[in-house]
Write a protein that holds these residues in place. Sequence first.
Motif, PDB file in Angstrom:
ATOM      1  N   TYR A  52     -11.620  18.107 -10.929  1.00  0.00           N
ATOM      2  CA  TYR A  52     -11.012  16.787 -11.036  1.00  0.00           C
ATOM      3  C   TYR A  52     -11.192  16.279 -12.469  1.00  0.00           C
ATOM      4  N   PHE A  54     -18.829  14.090 -19.400  1.00  0.00           N
ATOM      5  CA  PHE A  54     -18.044  13.108 -20.129  1.00  0.00           C
ATOM      6  C   PHE A  54     -17.764  13.555 -21.552  1.00  0.00           C
ATOM      7  N   TYR A  66     -28.943  15.012 -10.694  1.00  0.00           N
ATOM      8  CA  TYR A  66     -28.038  14.669  -9.617  1.00  0.00           C
ATOM      9  C   TYR A  66     -28.602  15.159  -8.293  1.00  0.00           C
ATOM     10  N   THR A  84     -21.447  24.030 -11.016  1.00  0.00           N
ATOM     11  CA  THR A  84     -22.282  23.039 -11.672  1.00  0.00           C
ATOM     12  C   THR A  84     -22.409  21.737 -10.890  1.00  0.00           C
ATOM     13  N   ASN A  85     -21.392  21.289 -10.220  1.00  0.00           N
ATOM     14  CA  ASN A  85     -21.404  19.997  -9.533  1.00  0.00           C
ATOM     15  C   ASN A  85     -21.836  18.862 -10.449  1.00  0.00           C
ATOM     16  N   LYS A  86     -21.458  18.949 -11.701  1.00  0.00           N
ATOM     17  CA  LYS A  86     -21.823  17.916 -12.668  1.00  0.00           C
ATOM     18  C   LYS A  86     -20.586  17.179 -13.134  1.00  0.00           C
ATOM     19  N   LEU A  87     -20.777  15.906 -13.420  1.00  0.00           N
ATOM     20  CA  LEU A  87     -19.718  15.126 -14.047  1.00  0.00           C
ATOM     21  C   LEU A  87     -19.989  15.132 -15.542  1.00  0.00           C
ATOM     22  N   ALA A  94     -13.818  12.815  -5.352  1.00  0.00           N
ATOM     23  CA  ALA A  94     -15.022  12.913  -6.187  1.00  0.00           C
ATOM     24  C   ALA A  94     -15.154  11.753  -7.167  1.00  0.00           C
ATOM     25  N   GLU A  95     -14.498  10.631  -6.887  1.00  0.00           N
ATOM     26  CA  GLU A  95     -14.645   9.473  -7.766  1.00  0.00           C
ATOM     27  C   GLU A  95     -16.084   8.996  -7.760  1.00  0.00           C
ATOM     28  N   TYR A 100     -27.191   8.934 -15.373  1.00  0.00           N
ATOM     29  CA  TYR A 100     -26.662   9.231 -16.690  1.00  0.00           C
ATOM     30  C   TYR A 100     -27.355   8.331 -17.706  1.00  0.00           C
ATOM     31  N   ARG A 120      -7.267   9.161 -11.976  1.00  0.00           N
ATOM     32  CA  ARG A 120      -7.845  10.469 -11.682  1.00  0.00           C
ATOM     33  C   ARG A 120      -6.729  11.466 -11.397  1.00  0.00           C
ATOM     34  N   GLU A 141      -6.245  15.487  -9.681  1.00  0.00           N
ATOM     35  CA  GLU A 141      -6.766  16.711  -9.083  1.00  0.00           C
ATOM     36  C   GLU A 141      -6.101  17.898  -9.770  1.00  0.00           C
ATOM     37  N   PHE A 146     -13.457   6.805 -21.638  1.00  0.00           N
ATOM     38  CA  PHE A 146     -14.102   8.105 -21.502  1.00  0.00           C
ATOM     39  C   PHE A 146     -13.271   9.012 -20.609  1.00  0.00           C
ATOM     40  N   GLN A 174     -25.479  13.536 -18.171  1.00  0.00           N
ATOM     41  CA  GLN A 174     -26.090  13.528 -16.847  1.00  0.00           C
ATOM     42  C   GLN A 174     -27.556  13.971 -16.935  1.00  0.00           C
ATOM     43  N   LEU A 179     -21.687   9.662 -22.108  1.00  0.00           N
ATOM     44  CA  LEU A 179     -22.645   9.657 -21.012  1.00  0.00           C
ATOM     45  C   LEU A 179     -23.078  11.087 -20.741  1.00  0.00           C
ATOM     46  N   LEU A 181     -13.081   3.010 -13.127  1.00  0.00           N
ATOM     47  CA  LEU A 181     -12.150   4.126 -13.028  1.00  0.00           C
ATOM     48  C   LEU A 181     -10.733   3.645 -13.332  1.00  0.00           C
ATOM     49  N   PHE A 220     -15.051  16.976 -13.454  1.00  0.00           N
ATOM     50  CA  PHE A 220     -15.974  17.273 -12.365  1.00  0.00           C
ATOM     51  C   PHE A 220     -15.484  18.489 -11.619  1.00  0.00           C
ATOM     52  N   TYR A 277     -12.237   6.881 -17.477  1.00  0.00           N
ATOM     53  CA  TYR A 277     -13.002   5.679 -17.180  1.00  0.00           C
ATOM     54  C   TYR A 277     -12.871   4.718 -18.356  1.00  0.00           C
ATOM     55  N   PHE A 334     -15.948  20.002  -8.573  1.00  0.00           N
ATOM     56  CA  PHE A 334     -16.454  19.768  -7.221  1.00  0.00           C
ATOM     57  C   PHE A 334     -16.545  21.082  -6.467  1.00  0.00           C
ATOM     58  N   TYR A 361     -23.490  12.321  -2.724  1.00  0.00           N
ATOM     59  CA  TYR A 361     -23.771  12.660  -4.119  1.00  0.00           C
ATOM     60  C   TYR A 361     -24.231  11.422  -4.875  1.00  0.00           C
ATOM     61  N   PHE A 380     -10.894  12.614 -14.836  1.00  0.00           N
ATOM     62  CA  PHE A 380     -10.908  11.160 -14.736  1.00  0.00           C
ATOM     63  C   PHE A 380     -10.802  10.523 -16.119  1.00  0.00           C
ATOM     64  N   MET A 392     -27.247  16.296  -4.285  1.00  0.00           N
ATOM     65  CA  MET A 392     -26.129  16.558  -3.385  1.00  0.00           C
ATOM     66  C   MET A 392     -26.361  15.952  -1.997  1.00  0.00           C
TER      67      MET A 392
END
Lengths: 116, 115
Positions: free
Chosen positions: A33, A106, B48, A101-104, B102-103, B35, A50, A52, A91, B45, B43, A47, A95, A37, A97, B31, A35, B50
């Motif tokens: 995903y 920026f 986190y 990594t499952n990290k957001l 995933a917002e 940050y 976004r 997908e 920004f 991270q 920003l 937000l 992500f 911001y 998902f 989740y 985004f 899950m």
Amino acid sequence: AQTVTQSQPEMSVQEAETVTLSCTYDTSESNYYLFWYKQPPSRQMILVIRQEAYKQQNATENRFSVNFQKAAKSFSLKISDSQLGDTAMYFCAFFAFGGATNKLIFGTGTLLAVQP
Amino acid sequence: EAQVTQNPRYLITVTGKKLTVTCSQNMNHEYMSWYRQDPGLGLRQIYYSMNVEVTDKGDVPEGYKVSRKEKRNFPLILESPSPNQTSLYFCASSPLWAGTTAEQFFGPGTRLTVL
């Protein structure tokens, strides 16, 4: 590793004009995903829009739209009819998902100033 | 009202004095994450989670600890703060349900100064 790059630290636009903020990213994931911001002087993270990765159609939200180029790994934000309230830091974020990594992640941000 | 809350909003402390920044969400999100925001760096991270009892390091975890004993809470712990941890901190939460986007929902931020 995933990275997000915003190459424009600052931008300026006249009220009612259109401006485009650029964002590129790097990833080996196929499902993710993206985004945008907005962070006004209040520091709140809001937000804007976004996208997908599996959707080919570019997302739009009122005056905000994106140009998503998956092959080029590009995700730019277009703001039409700019308003004074659009003045903020913007920004881009990524992500993956369910990925490794499952990290957001920026980008470093673009400070947009809308001039009257 | 659906929201993410953080406390305190502002904190000035001294080097080495343990502190905890609380984060709570009322949206039943799986989740949660922390940050830090620094000028010119965007920003980044820190940690986190899950789900309950499941946490993992982000990109800048050194000097921080977290715990997730309840689904709604995700505190950030600085056991021995140092001046380089002076920053603006955000907590965020997000659903992981199928079909969601995933917002991330962000808290209002905590401005921390370590002297």
